[in-house]
Design a protein around this motif. Structure first.
Motif, PDB file in Angstrom:
ATOM      1  N   ILE A 248       0.863  -1.184   0.000  1.00 56.58           N
ATOM      2  CA  ILE A 248       0.000   0.000   0.000  1.00 56.58           C
ATOM      3  C   ILE A 248       0.897   1.230   0.000  1.00 56.58           C
ATOM      4  O   ILE A 248       1.849   1.312   0.772  1.00 56.58           O
ATOM      5  CB  ILE A 248      -0.931   0.019   1.237  1.00 56.58           C
ATOM      6  CG1 ILE A 248      -1.926  -1.132   1.148  1.00 56.58           C
ATOM      7  CG2 ILE A 248      -1.660   1.347   1.347  1.00 56.58           C
ATOM      8  CD1 ILE A 248      -2.836  -1.258   2.345  1.00 56.58           C
TER       9      ILE A 248
ATOM     10  N   ASN B   2      -6.504  -7.158   4.185  1.00 57.43           N
ATOM     11  CA  ASN B   2      -6.080  -6.161   3.205  1.00 57.43           C
ATOM     12  C   ASN B   2      -7.086  -5.021   3.075  1.00 57.43           C
ATOM     13  O   ASN B   2      -6.702  -3.867   2.896  1.00 57.43           O
ATOM     14  CB  ASN B   2      -5.821  -6.819   1.845  1.00 57.43           C
ATOM     15  CG  ASN B   2      -4.473  -7.486   1.790  1.00 57.43           C
ATOM     16  OD1 ASN B   2      -3.465  -6.909   2.183  1.00 57.43           O
ATOM     17  ND2 ASN B   2      -4.436  -8.720   1.311  1.00 57.43           N
TER      18      ASN B   2
ATOM     19  N   GLN C 296      -6.114  -1.196   3.706  1.00 57.66           N
ATOM     20  CA  GLN C 296      -6.430  -0.209   2.666  1.00 57.66           C
ATOM     21  C   GLN C 296      -7.270   0.921   3.263  1.00 57.66           C
ATOM     22  O   GLN C 296      -7.042   2.094   3.002  1.00 57.66           O
ATOM     23  CB  GLN C 296      -7.175  -0.886   1.509  1.00 57.66           C
ATOM     24  CG  GLN C 296      -7.529   0.015   0.362  1.00 57.66           C
ATOM     25  CD  GLN C 296      -6.354   0.246  -0.569  1.00 57.66           C
ATOM     26  OE1 GLN C 296      -5.382  -0.483  -0.553  1.00 57.66           O
ATOM     27  NE2 GLN C 296      -6.448   1.279  -1.379  1.00 57.66           N
TER      28      GLN C 296
ATOM     29  N   ALA D  28      -4.494   3.704   3.080  1.00 54.65           N
ATOM     30  CA  ALA D  28      -4.648   4.382   1.784  1.00 54.65           C
ATOM     31  C   ALA D  28      -5.783   5.399   1.821  1.00 54.65           C
ATOM     32  O   ALA D  28      -5.571   6.585   1.551  1.00 54.65           O
ATOM     33  CB  ALA D  28      -4.863   3.369   0.674  1.00 54.65           C
ATOM     34  N   HIS D  29      -6.981   4.955   2.169  1.00 61.42           N
ATOM     35  CA  HIS D  29      -8.117   5.889   2.178  1.00 61.42           C
ATOM     36  C   HIS D  29      -7.890   7.016   3.178  1.00 61.42           C
ATOM     37  O   HIS D  29      -8.100   8.189   2.875  1.00 61.42           O
ATOM     38  CB  HIS D  29      -9.425   5.173   2.484  1.00 61.42           C
ATOM     39  CG  HIS D  29      -9.846   4.182   1.452  1.00 61.42           C
ATOM     40  ND1 HIS D  29      -9.681   4.386   0.101  1.00 61.42           N
ATOM     41  CD2 HIS D  29     -10.434   2.974   1.574  1.00 61.42           C
ATOM     42  CE1 HIS D  29     -10.153   3.345  -0.566  1.00 61.42           C
ATOM     43  NE2 HIS D  29     -10.603   2.470   0.313  1.00 61.42           N
TER      44      HIS D  29
ATOM     45  N   ASP E 237     -16.142   1.276   2.336  1.00 66.41           N
ATOM     46  CA  ASP E 237     -15.765   0.039   3.029  1.00 66.41           C
ATOM     47  C   ASP E 237     -16.867  -0.483   3.950  1.00 66.41           C
ATOM     48  O   ASP E 237     -16.795  -1.609   4.414  1.00 66.41           O
ATOM     49  CB  ASP E 237     -14.504   0.267   3.877  1.00 66.41           C
ATOM     50  CG  ASP E 237     -13.273   0.507   3.029  1.00 66.41           C
ATOM     51  OD1 ASP E 237     -13.256   0.066   1.855  1.00 66.41           O
ATOM     52  OD2 ASP E 237     -12.322   1.124   3.536  1.00 66.41           O
TER      53      ASP E 237
END
Length: 173
Positions: free
Chosen positions: A55, A77, A81, A85-86, A98
């Motif tokens: 990531i 994962n 994420q 990431a978000h 999500d």
């Protein structure tokens, strides 16, 4: 007489709030322990064994030293994420995507527990977080991810220019 009633009522509310904080700490600990009770042995918690995907980390986000205990690589994962990431990109739509419509997020920050129900409630929470957690001069560290039977728990810490959150957890139900 009214003043006595108000003082007694205020004292009772303070006692209840203190009790609620203690209960939240106990519940977070019990949740972590119960999630860990049926997971594979610790030897299965390294990133290579779990098949974790890389990531791109931005804006003070890290997972250095993070431990993983999981019976579901995909969900692990997704959680990574979600946070790295978000959150790192301040991607509100991505972070909210999500969650299912009826999702429940139990958030414990510095000993205070708050429950968010449904996407709109969760969206509002992350809007507030993003406002108080600027992309510069802020940090976020993912410390521990536990996934068991389609439930997850993430332990994290964060710092902003105006606040510190040394030990926090989210339980994803």
């Amino acid at each position: 007489e009214n003043d006595k009633h108000i003082t007694l009522h205020d004292t009772k509310r303070k006692e209840e709030k203190t009790k609620d904080r203690s209960t939240a700490r106990i519940m977070a600990t019990e949740t972590a322990l119960s999630l860990r009770s049926s997971l594979p042995p610790k030897g299965h918690s390294d990133q290579a064994t779990l098949g974790l995907v890389p990531i791109e980390l931005q804006n003070g986000c890290t997972e250095d030293g993070c431990t993983f205990e999981s019976d579901d690589t995909h969900l692990t994962n997704v959680i990574r994420q979600h946070y790295l990431a978000h959150f790192g990109h301040r991607d509100l739509d991505g972070i909210v995507s999500d969650y299912a419509d009826g999702a429940v997020l139990i958030n414990v920050v510095n000993g205070e527990r708050t429950t968010y129900k449904g996407k709109e409630d969760i969206r509002k929470r992350f809007e507030d977080i993003f406002k108080s957690h600027p992309t510069t001069k802020s940090t976020f560290q993912l410390k521990d991810v536990v996934v068991d039977h389609n439930h997850g728990m993430a332990v994290w810490s964060a710092k902003t220019p105006t606040a510190a959150y040394p030990h926090c957890s989210d339980t994803l139900v």
